[in-house]
Design a protein around this motif. Structure first.
Motif, short mmCIF file in Angstrom:
data_model
loop_
_atom_site.label_atom_id
_atom_site.label_comp_id
_atom_site.label_asym_id
_atom_site.label_seq_id
_atom_site.Cartn_x
_atom_site.Cartn_y
_atom_site.Cartn_z
N PRO A 6 0.82 -1.21 0.00
CA PRO A 6 0.00 0.00 0.00
C PRO A 6 0.85 1.25 0.00
CG PRO A 6 0.06 -0.98 2.18
CD PRO A 6 0.77 -1.93 1.26
N ASP A 7 0.40 2.25 -0.76
CA ASP A 7 1.11 3.53 -0.75
C ASP A 7 0.57 4.40 0.37
OD1 ASP A 7 -1.35 4.22 -1.67
OD2 ASP A 7 -0.71 4.67 -3.71
N ALA A 8 1.13 5.63 0.47
CA ALA A 8 0.74 6.53 1.56
C ALA A 8 -0.74 6.89 1.48
CB ALA A 8 1.60 7.79 1.51
N GLY A 9 -1.24 7.05 0.25
CA GLY A 9 -2.65 7.41 0.10
C GLY A 9 -3.58 6.33 0.62
N ARG A 10 -3.26 5.06 0.32
CA ARG A 10 -4.10 3.97 0.80
C ARG A 10 -4.03 3.84 2.31
NH1 ARG A 10 -2.76 -0.84 -3.60
NH2 ARG A 10 -3.58 0.24 -5.44
N ILE A 11 -2.82 4.00 2.87
CA ILE A 11 -2.68 3.91 4.33
C ILE A 11 -3.49 5.01 5.00
CG2 ILE A 11 -1.04 4.12 6.23
CD1 ILE A 11 1.05 2.82 4.47
N TRP A 12 -3.42 6.25 4.46
CA TRP A 12 -4.18 7.35 5.06
C TRP A 12 -5.68 7.12 4.93
CZ3 TRP A 12 -4.90 10.79 8.39
CH2 TRP A 12 -5.84 11.80 8.22
N THR A 13 -6.13 6.59 3.79
CA THR A 13 -7.55 6.32 3.61
C THR A 13 -8.06 5.32 4.63
OG1 THR A 13 -7.37 6.77 1.23
CG2 THR A 13 -9.28 5.51 1.98
N ALA A 14 -7.23 4.30 4.92
CA ALA A 14 -7.64 3.29 5.89
C ALA A 14 -7.55 3.78 7.32
CB ALA A 14 -6.77 2.04 5.71
N ALA A 15 -6.62 4.70 7.59
CA ALA A 15 -6.37 5.09 8.98
C ALA A 15 -7.05 6.39 9.39
CB ALA A 15 -4.86 5.23 9.22
N ARG A 16 -7.59 7.15 8.44
CA ARG A 16 -8.08 8.48 8.81
C ARG A 16 -9.31 8.40 9.70
NH1 ARG A 16 -10.22 10.44 2.83
NH2 ARG A 16 -11.81 8.82 2.51
N GLY A 17 -10.11 7.35 9.56
CA GLY A 17 -11.27 7.20 10.44
C GLY A 17 -10.88 7.05 11.90
N PRO A 18 -10.05 6.02 12.24
CA PRO A 18 -9.61 5.88 13.64
C PRO A 18 -8.84 7.09 14.14
CG PRO A 18 -9.21 3.86 12.41
CD PRO A 18 -9.64 4.88 11.42
N LEU A 20 -9.22 10.25 13.23
CA LEU A 20 -10.18 11.32 13.49
C LEU A 20 -10.92 11.07 14.80
CD1 LEU A 20 -11.59 13.89 12.56
CD2 LEU A 20 -13.17 12.46 11.25
N ILE A 21 -11.32 9.83 15.04
CA ILE A 21 -12.02 9.51 16.29
C ILE A 21 -11.11 9.75 17.48
CG2 ILE A 21 -13.05 7.63 17.61
CD1 ILE A 21 -14.01 6.44 14.95
N GLY A 22 -9.83 9.35 17.37
CA GLY A 22 -8.89 9.58 18.46
C GLY A 22 -8.68 11.05 18.75
N VAL A 23 -8.58 11.86 17.69
CA VAL A 23 -8.41 13.31 17.88
C VAL A 23 -9.62 13.92 18.57
CG1 VAL A 23 -8.20 15.50 16.66
CG2 VAL A 23 -6.78 13.57 15.98
N ILE A 24 -10.83 13.49 18.17
CA ILE A 24 -12.05 14.01 18.78
C ILE A 24 -12.10 13.65 20.26
CG2 ILE A 24 -14.56 13.83 18.80
CD1 ILE A 24 -14.46 13.49 15.77
N ILE A 25 -11.76 12.39 20.59
CA ILE A 25 -11.78 11.96 21.99
C ILE A 25 -10.75 12.74 22.80
CG2 ILE A 25 -11.33 10.01 23.52
CD1 ILE A 25 -12.45 8.18 21.36
N LEU A 26 -9.55 12.91 22.23
CA LEU A 26 -8.50 13.65 22.94
C LEU A 26 -8.91 15.11 23.16
CD1 LEU A 26 -5.64 13.55 24.08
CD2 LEU A 26 -4.78 14.13 21.82
#
Length: 343
Positions: A6-18, A20-26
């Motif tokens: 996976p390239d950086a774009g695919r990794i970010w697409t898969a990880a941006r949901g968790p 974002l949730i972590g940033v909101i909780i923090l």
């Protein structure tokens, strides 16, 4: 070959949901922490009726003729008792200046302790607090000129330091001699400045990480380590590149025939003619010793019996041709190339 890592774009697409949730909780945790730090209802707040608040002792002081002034930004302490609930949030030089100006100063659990003890009921053990009797003290132990309650309450000059604030809270005020001790410390003068340091008055600003509870920090470290491990796992090298053998070998003649069929199907005879002329020029230029891209018409005319104009027309003419004209053009170009080679 097809890339499987996976390239950086695919990794970010898969990880941006968790993420974002972590940033909101923090962010929510930080906001809650900040909101809990001040306002009515906070710990040791004389306006608060909650168990950890101090409305009861403030009411007793006012009944005994002491004017209680709650502030989060001290301006005038002359002739008053200064009670600082969180002295570690104030710059030491500013705190020293306020203590010199105040008639008496009471500091609650500053970070200058020499030890720690359990919170329990202790005997005063000194003339300073003999009238108050036993009280709920403990927490930090300090050095001082006068030591009471096993050095959990000390006085040096006009500054009194106490290691735990139970005696000032609504919950513990009526226990043992807590009320008497609290009134003795805070009611030394007719005016009491109750200082709750605010964010605007924090010369020793706490960093963003200091506001985050330790549990959140530990969880953040765990999530960070897990993210690194996952990234390393997904980005692992798959070994050296191995060329694959094509399942079918296509002959050059078939490739030419296929392209010709495409040209014919799309009625691109003009484009095919331009390709033939360009290919002929590319082959003739090195034969004549000319640089790439130069017009070879004059040199061809000198080596053959053709005129320069006819050669230029043959090599550069852009008049549209049909299929028959395309076949004739190919024959003429072949003939010209043969003449140059023989000449």
């Amino acid at each position: 070959m097809t890339a499987v890592s996976p390239d950086a774009g695919r990794i970010w697409t898969a990880a941006r949901g968790p993420v974002l949730i972590g940033v909101i909780i923090l962010f929510a945790a930080v906001v809650i922490t900040l909101l809990r730090g001040g306002g009515e209802g906070g710990s040791l707040d004389p306006r608060s009726y909650r168990p950890e608040g101090s409305h009861a002792v403030a009411a007793l002081l006012e009944q005994n003729g002491v004017r209680v002034e709650l502030t989060d930004n001290v301006s005038s302490v002359e002739g008053a008792t200064l009670f600082v609930t969180h002295p570690d949030l104030i710059d030491p030089e500013r705190l020293s200046e306020l203590s010199r100006r105040a008639a008496a100063t009471v500091l609650l659990a500053p970070a200058t302790e020499v030890g720690k003890v359990e919170v329990e009921t202790r005997q005063p053990g000194c003339p300073l607090a003999s009238k108050a009797g036993p009280a709920t003290t403990g927490g930090f132990v300090y050095e001082g000129e006068q030591r009471c309650y096993d050095s959990t309450l000390v006085r040096t000059g006009t500054v009194t330091t106490i290691g735990f604030g139970a005696i000032f809270t609504n919950r513990d005020l009526d226990e043992e001699g807590n009320a008497a001790l609290a009134l003795a410390l805070l009611g030394q003068h007719d005016r009491l400045v109750w200082y709750l340091p605010s964010a605007a008055d924090r010369s020793q600003q706490k960093s963003f990480t200091d506001l985050i509870p330790d549990g959140w920090k530990f969880a953040a470290w765990q999530l960070g380590i897990a993210a690194v491990v996952i990234a390393l796992w997904r980005a692992r090298r798959l070994g050296r590149v191995v060329p694959e053998r094509l399942p079918v070998v296509v002959r050059a003649a078939e490739t030419v025939e296929g392209r010709a069929r495409l040209y014919r199907r799309s009625h691109a005879s003009a484009h095919a003619a331009a390709v033939l002329r360009q290919a002929a020029r590319d082959r003739l230029t090195p034969l004549l010793g000319l640089p790439h891209g130069e017009d070879p018409s004059e040199e061809i005319a000198r080596r053959t019996s053709r005129s320069a104009g006819s050669v230029r027309t043959l090599l550069y003419d852009e008049v549209p041709v049909d299929d028959r004209g395309l076949v004739a053009l190919a024959d003429e170009l072949d003939a010209l190339e043969n003449e140059v080679r023989k000449g």
